[in-house]
Design an enzyme around this catalytic site. Structure first.
Site, PDB file in Angstrom:
ATOM      1  N   HIS A 111      36.254  76.279  60.740  1.00 30.45           N
ATOM      2  CA  HIS A 111      37.702  76.113  60.929  1.00 30.45           C
ATOM      3  C   HIS A 111      38.289  77.079  61.968  1.00 30.45           C
ATOM      4  O   HIS A 111      39.363  77.654  61.773  1.00 30.45           O
ATOM      5  CB  HIS A 111      38.440  76.270  59.598  1.00 30.45           C
ATOM      6  N   HIS A 182      44.505  70.875  56.195  1.00 31.67           N
ATOM      7  CA  HIS A 182      43.594  71.140  55.067  1.00 31.67           C
ATOM      8  C   HIS A 182      44.340  71.128  53.729  1.00 31.67           C
ATOM      9  O   HIS A 182      44.148  72.010  52.890  1.00 31.67           O
ATOM     10  CB  HIS A 182      42.880  72.462  55.274  1.00 31.67           C
ATOM     11  N   GLU A 318      40.302  65.440  55.033  1.00 32.57           N
ATOM     12  CA  GLU A 318      40.634  66.031  56.330  1.00 32.57           C
ATOM     13  C   GLU A 318      40.166  65.094  57.445  1.00 32.57           C
ATOM     14  O   GLU A 318      38.977  65.018  57.736  1.00 32.57           O
ATOM     15  CB  GLU A 318      39.945  67.384  56.485  1.00 32.57           C
TER      16      GLU A 318
END
Length: 354
Positions: A111, A182, A318
């Site tokens: 991420h 998220h 996601e």
């Protein structure tokens, strides 16, 4: 009686964030009594509440306050990037040059690395009763990524109960870009005893990506048919849970599912999630080629709004490009690499029916 937004203000905007300043919060409402709240730290979707059976139901998991938000590693509701999901060993090669990112998930980068977009303060450049626009500029070399990158994220709450997330980005150097939100959903309610496993899920996907022990895709794009990863028909998430080695390795579902191309027009339904009591449905529409379905396998012990979360207390859907895409040129347009002459432009919609 204290409102949800006042509670959010007390929790998230009363203690300084990563940069020593207070967070700024924005609250959107529609004509049906639905609300959505956001903050400038991480351009985070903090709250999503709607009247179900005559009572307000919060369906997003979140931290109870800013101090805990800064400690959690669940990325609750944040915009994550530059590259959502994992990049193997935090390394990739583009145009003959090798890049090393910050490593923050075993030996991999997750991420965006050590200080991804979830930890940055975004600018609020526009807001109204039903829309808020966030922007962020990150410099060439930030977290090891090439290129100056400008991003705009627009959240809208419509009167047909859609939370729409629109993404735009431009770069001055070729670089990986894969932005997603998220959010963790529990359609029974944030504090409910029901788990992600008690929801019914349908994914308009014929293939998923098996992973290695570090949850990096092996490179195979595997048919879901005949496996526990087959959600082509609506299915209870818990039905085939942990029945195969591909799941056991991840502690559940934490895999990318490739959408059928015809449902990535931003208008078709790419995924459907139904609450355990069948009283709330969420439809996902997107222009992204895939979705990471994560069943909340690492939530245990994370302080939440109403309780300390346990395994599978929420799930994430996601929408994104394929994990480790920069290292898989064979994946073509699904790998998530942006060129300077292009504009990154995507939209994902979460539509609620109650």
């Amino acid at each position: 009686m204290i409102t949800n937004f006042e509670q959010l203000e007390q929790g998230m905007a009363s203690t300084p964030s990563f940069d020593g300043q207070l967070a700024k919060l924005v609250h959107l409402t529609n004509s049906n009594g639905m609300s959505a709240s956001f903050m400038d730290i991480g351009a985070t979707w903090l709250s999503c509440s709607m009247p179900v059976n005559g009572e307000a139901r919060e369906v997003l998991l979140r931290s109870p306050n800013m101090a805990e938000h800064m400690e959690q590693s669940a990325y609750f509701g944040s915009i994550v990037g530059r590259f959502a999901n994992r990049i193997a060993k935090g390394q990739f090669e583009l145009e003959g040059k090798r890049y090393q990112l910050g490593v923050n998930n075993g030996e991999n980068s997750l991420h965006g690395g050590l200080e991804g977009f979830d930890k940055k303060r975004w600018s609020i450049v526009e807001q109204s009763a039903q829309k808020v626009v966030f922007t962020l500029h990150t410099k060439d070399g930030d977290q090891g990524y090439p290129g100056n990158l400008g991003i705009k994220v627009t959240y809208s709450l419509t009167d047909d109960n859609q939370v729409s997330i629109s993404y735009e980005a431009n770069t001055d150097k070729t670089c990986p870009v894969n932005l997603t939100n998220h959010a963790y959903f529990n359609l029974a309610g944030e504090g409910a005893n029901s788990k992600s496993l008690d929801h019914v899920l349908q994914l308009n996907s014929g293939h998923y990506l098996p992973t290695d022990q570090g949850l990096i895709p092996t490179g195979e794009i595997k048919l879901v048919e005949g496996t526990s990863f087959d959600f082509s028909q609506a299915k209870l998430i818990g039905r085939d849970f942990l029945t195969e080695s591909d799941q056991k390795m991840a502690g559940g579902y934490d895999h990318a599912f490739v959408f059928q191309q015809e449902v990535t027009d931003g208008e078709s339904t790419a995924a459907i999630l139904i609450s355990p009591n069948n009283d709330l449905t969420m439809r996902v529409k997107t222009t992204k080629p895939a979705v990471q379905f994560y069943s909340g396998n690492f939530l245990a012990g994370t302080p939440g709004k109403s309780k300390c979360y346990e395994l599978y207390d929420g799930l994430a859907l996601e929408t994104q490009y394929l994990p480790d895409g920069p290292n898989k040129p064979e994946w073509g347009s699904k790998r998530g690499v942006l060129n300077p002459e292009e504009t990154y432009r995507h939209q994902t919609i979460y539509q609620f029916e109650f």
